[in-house]
Design a protein around this motif. Sequence first.
Motif, short mmCIF file in Angstrom:
data_model
loop_
_atom_site.label_atom_id
_atom_site.label_comp_id
_atom_site.label_asym_id
_atom_site.label_seq_id
_atom_site.Cartn_x
_atom_site.Cartn_y
_atom_site.Cartn_z
N VAL A 285 1.01 -1.03 0.10
CA VAL A 285 0.02 0.18 -0.12
C VAL A 285 0.92 1.23 0.18
CG1 VAL A 285 -1.60 1.22 1.31
CG2 VAL A 285 -2.04 -0.83 1.01
N ILE A 286 1.88 1.33 0.90
CA ILE A 286 2.75 2.80 0.98
C ILE A 286 3.32 2.73 -0.46
CG2 ILE A 286 4.85 3.22 1.58
CD1 ILE A 286 4.31 1.47 4.31
N VAL A 287 4.16 1.32 -0.86
CA VAL A 287 5.21 1.55 -2.13
C VAL A 287 3.55 2.46 -2.82
CG1 VAL A 287 5.56 0.81 -4.30
CG2 VAL A 287 6.10 0.17 -1.95
N LEU A 288 2.22 1.48 -3.50
CA LEU A 288 1.90 1.51 -4.45
C LEU A 288 0.98 2.43 -4.66
CD1 LEU A 288 0.63 -2.01 -5.13
CD2 LEU A 288 2.63 -0.71 -6.54
N VAL A 289 0.08 3.13 -3.90
CA VAL A 289 -0.71 4.62 -3.29
C VAL A 289 -0.67 5.47 -4.37
CG1 VAL A 289 -1.74 5.69 -2.67
CG2 VAL A 289 -2.10 3.35 -1.53
N PRO A 290 1.33 6.14 -3.95
CA PRO A 290 1.78 6.93 -4.81
C PRO A 290 2.34 6.32 -5.78
CG PRO A 290 2.88 6.76 -2.53
CD PRO A 290 2.48 5.55 -2.54
N VAL A 291 2.32 5.45 -6.02
CA VAL A 291 2.04 4.96 -8.40
C VAL A 291 0.64 4.87 -8.68
CG1 VAL A 291 2.68 3.59 -10.18
CG2 VAL A 291 4.10 3.38 -7.46
N PHE A 292 -0.27 4.68 -7.98
CA PHE A 292 -2.00 4.96 -8.79
C PHE A 292 -2.68 6.05 -8.28
CE2 PHE A 292 -0.21 1.06 -9.70
CZ PHE A 292 -0.44 0.51 -10.41
N MET A 293 -2.24 6.95 -6.48
CA MET A 293 -3.04 8.12 -6.86
C MET A 293 -4.23 7.96 -6.40
SD MET A 293 -1.24 10.63 -5.77
CE MET A 293 -1.49 11.63 -5.38
N PRO A 294 -5.00 6.93 -5.48
CA PRO A 294 -6.22 7.02 -6.05
C PRO A 294 -7.01 7.99 -5.71
CG PRO A 294 -5.68 6.18 -3.67
CD PRO A 294 -4.35 6.09 -4.42
N GLY A 295 -6.71 9.16 -4.53
CA GLY A 295 -7.15 10.21 -3.94
C GLY A 295 -7.22 11.37 -5.42
N GLU A 296 -6.35 11.50 -6.49
CA GLU A 296 -6.53 12.24 -7.60
C GLU A 296 -7.21 11.23 -8.24
OE1 GLU A 296 -3.57 13.46 -10.62
OE2 GLU A 296 -2.60 13.29 -9.03
N ARG A 297 -7.53 10.39 -8.85
CA ARG A 297 -8.32 9.24 -9.45
C ARG A 297 -9.67 10.12 -9.01
NH1 ARG A 297 -5.30 5.74 -12.48
NH2 ARG A 297 -3.47 6.70 -12.73
N LEU A 298 -10.41 9.60 -7.35
CA LEU A 298 -11.42 10.01 -7.01
C LEU A 298 -11.69 11.66 -6.74
CD1 LEU A 298 -11.69 7.34 -5.46
CD2 LEU A 298 -12.73 6.65 -7.49
N GLY A 299 -10.61 12.56 -7.28
CA GLY A 299 -11.24 14.26 -7.12
C GLY A 299 -11.17 14.62 -6.17
N PHE A 300 -10.17 13.35 -5.08
CA PHE A 300 -10.02 14.93 -3.84
C PHE A 300 -8.58 14.76 -3.84
CE2 PHE A 300 -12.09 9.58 -2.55
CZ PHE A 300 -13.23 10.27 -2.30
N VAL A 301 -7.84 15.43 -2.92
CA VAL A 301 -7.19 16.73 -2.41
C VAL A 301 -6.62 16.10 -1.67
CG1 VAL A 301 -6.39 18.59 -2.06
CG2 VAL A 301 -8.36 18.98 -3.83
N HIS A 302 -5.37 16.17 -1.46
CA HIS A 302 -3.85 15.68 -0.52
C HIS A 302 -4.73 16.88 0.49
CE1 HIS A 302 -1.11 13.75 1.08
NE2 HIS A 302 -0.03 14.35 1.07
N PRO A 303 -4.18 16.27 1.72
CA PRO A 303 -3.91 15.27 2.49
C PRO A 303 -5.65 14.65 3.01
CG PRO A 303 -4.07 16.89 4.08
CD PRO A 303 -3.51 17.18 2.84
N SER A 304 -6.34 13.63 2.06
CA SER A 304 -7.18 13.23 2.62
C SER A 304 -6.64 11.42 2.13
CB SER A 304 -8.36 13.63 1.64
OG SER A 304 -7.46 12.99 0.11
N LEU A 305 -7.09 11.27 1.50
CA LEU A 305 -7.52 8.79 1.46
C LEU A 305 -6.29 8.76 1.74
CD1 LEU A 305 -9.43 7.36 1.80
CD2 LEU A 305 -9.39 6.91 -1.15
N ASP A 306 -5.59 9.26 0.44
CA ASP A 306 -4.88 9.27 0.15
C ASP A 306 -3.75 8.76 0.85
OD1 ASP A 306 -4.02 11.42 -0.43
OD2 ASP A 306 -3.18 11.87 -1.99
N ALA A 307 -3.83 10.01 2.12
CA ALA A 307 -2.86 10.21 3.39
C ALA A 307 -2.79 9.20 3.64
CB ALA A 307 -2.82 11.04 3.49
N LEU A 308 -4.22 8.95 4.50
CA LEU A 308 -5.29 7.82 5.49
C LEU A 308 -4.08 6.64 5.41
CD1 LEU A 308 -6.55 7.37 8.37
CD2 LEU A 308 -8.87 7.16 6.37
N LEU A 309 -4.55 6.18 4.23
CA LEU A 309 -4.30 4.80 3.35
C LEU A 309 -2.47 4.82 4.21
CD1 LEU A 309 -6.09 4.00 0.08
CD2 LEU A 309 -6.51 3.04 2.65
#
Length: 666
Positions: A239-263
Amino acid sequence: MTGATSKTTLGGRRLRTDIQLLRAVAVGMVVLFHAQVPGLAGGFLGVDIFLVISGYLITGMIARGIKTGAFSFGAFFLDRAKRLLPAAYTVYLLTGVAGLWFLTEAEMQRYFETLIGALTFTANIVLWQGTNYFTSDAKLNVLLHVWSLSLEEQFYFFLPVVLVLTPRRFWVPVLVGGFMLSLGLCFVAVNISPVASFYLLPTRAWELLIGAILALNEHRIGAILRCHLARLSGVALAVIVLVPVFMPGERLGFVHPSLDALLVTLATAAVIAGRPSFMNQADPVSGAGYKLGGISYSLYLVHWPLFAFALNAHLGETPPLALRLGLIVISVLLAAALHAGVERPIHRMDLSGRRPRAALAAMGVTLAVAVTAFGLAGLRKMPRDYAAASAPNRGLSAACDFAGPFQPLAECRTGDTPRTLVWGDSFAMHLVGTLPDVMHPIVQATKSACAPALGVAQIVPDTWQDTGWAASCIEFNDSVAAYLEAHPSIEAVILSSPFHQILGQRETGILRDEDGLHRAALTFDDGAARFIDTLEAIVAEKRRVILVGPTPTVGVDMLACLERREMGLITLGPHRDCRMEREAARTYRAEALALLDLAVAVPSVIVIDLEEVLCDDTECAILIDDTSVFRDAGHLSIDAARLFGARDALGYADALLVALPTQETP
C-alpha cells in the motif's frame, strides 16, 4: 538489532532496521517525486510516512522518560535542537550563498521570507499564506520543503506539555480524541481551504498522532496480534508503495491530504507495529536501506535546493532527465557528508551540564544565520525594479479575485452604472489596465483559473481544484450571467482566459446538463461548445462582446529570463536567450486559437488576438519602451497594461465602432 548496520540511536535506544527502511522508502519517494521521475506522481506521500515515524519515536521517547522520572523539558528540547538545527542551518546558509548565482530577486526574497519562517519554526504558516505547494511558482522556492520541519517542531512543543500535564491513564484517550478531531478537521478543511489543510498543524496532527497512539499502545500488542500484523506487513508495505504510484485520491477527485494520506499513514503504522522479519534481517539490501534511512534527514534537507536551483536555471521548465538523475546522486553524496560532518557529531555531543550556555549559543547561531543570510542581499545590484515588474496584476483590486459568487463590490467598479463588464480569470484581470477611458465605467467579475464559460469547469486535484472548486467556478459564472441580465446598462462584455483548462488539457471536469452537474472527461468539443453557448447568450441580449485571446507565450517566465540575462545569473535550457518565436507561441496556444476561430463566427463578437499586438512576423516582444511586457509566463505586467491603455494599443475604441449586425424580426 539483527541486520543493523549503524549505531544510530534515539533516546538511548537503537533504531530498528524496519523503521530505518521505512525512512529510506519515505525519503526515496520524496526525492524521486521532486526529480520528476515518471510513474511516481504521489511521491510527496513520503512526508506522511515521516510524520507517522516521528510521532511514534518521539512519543515513545517522551513517555519512557516520564515513566522513569528522567524526562525534562530542557533535556528534550536540547536533544531536538542538537538533532535538527546544525544540519538545517548549514543547508540554509549554503543555499543562500548559491542563490546569488541562481535566484532572481523575487526568489531571493522568497528565500528570505521562508528562512525566517524556518528559523522561527513557522515556515509552514509562512508558506500557507503565500504558496500552493503543487504550483510551478512554488517549485522555484529553494526552501519550500522546510514546511514539514516546522510542522514537526510545532508538534514537539505541544506533545510533551500534553503528556506531562495529563495523568498517564488518560494519555491514550486524549491522543485518540486529538486524532479524531484533527482527522475530521482535515477532511472538512481540505474542501474549504486546501492550502491551510496541507500546511497547518491542526489538520496534519492526526498523522503524527497515529504514530504517537501506536507508541503508547505497543505494550498491549500481544504475540498473536503481532504475528498477524507481521503477516499483513507485506500488504501494508505494498500500500505504501502503490498508493503514490496510482494516486487513488487524485483519480477520485480528492485533494491531498485525504484518502491517500490516510491509507499510507495507517499502512505505515501497521508495518511499525508488525515488526516484520523480512525488514529486520541481515542482508545487503537491508544494510543499504538502513544506511539510507540513517541519512534521510540530511538527504531531505539537501536534495530540494538542488532541484529548485535547476528549475530556476531552466526558467521553471523541467530539466533534462540526465541532470535530474545526476542531482539525485549528488544529493546522496552531499547528504552523507552533511550527516557525517555535521548532523551526527553534534547530535552526539554531551551538553547536559551546559544547557543554559547551549540554549544561548543556539539563539546566537540562529540570529547569526538570519543576519548573514540577509546580508547577502547587499551583494547584488539591480539594473531595474524586478519586484515591481513582477507584482500581481489583479485589475482594480485583489478583492475582485472572487472565491465565491460574484458581487459588484465598490472596489470592483469605476462607477455606479457600469457600461463595460470584464469577465474571466486572471487573464481578464490583467486586461483592466489596458482599457481606455471610452470603456469606463467598468465592473470587474473575475475568478482565478475559472474560464468564462457557463456550465463547465476543470478538476485539477494536484492544484487543489477539486470537485468543490469546480462547482464554485460554475456557480461564479452563473452569478456573473445573472448580474449581466439584471443590468441592461452594460453595453459591452470583455471576456478573456487562456481557455486551455476547459479544452481537453485536463483529464476531468464538471459539466452541466439537464440532470445537473456531473463529472466528465473534458474534450475540446465540450469546452468549446459551452463557451460558444455563453457568447450566444450574451449577444442575444444585444450586447457587444470583445473576446481578447491569451497573450502569446511559450510557457516560460520571460520577466525572469530578462532578469537572469541582465543580472548574469546561471540560465539553462532552450529559452535561455529570452526570445519568443511567434510560431512557437502559436503552437503553445493552439487550442485557444482554434477557439478564437470558432468565436469569430458568432455575430456581435469582436476578437482581439494579442499576438497581432505584441509580435512581428517572426518574434514577440518582451520589452516595449524599456517596459517589461510580462510579469510571469503569460500575464501582462501592471506597467505594460497601463502603457497599452494610454495608447489603446489593443484597439477597443475601434472595436466599439464596428456596427452590430441587424437583428431580424421573426
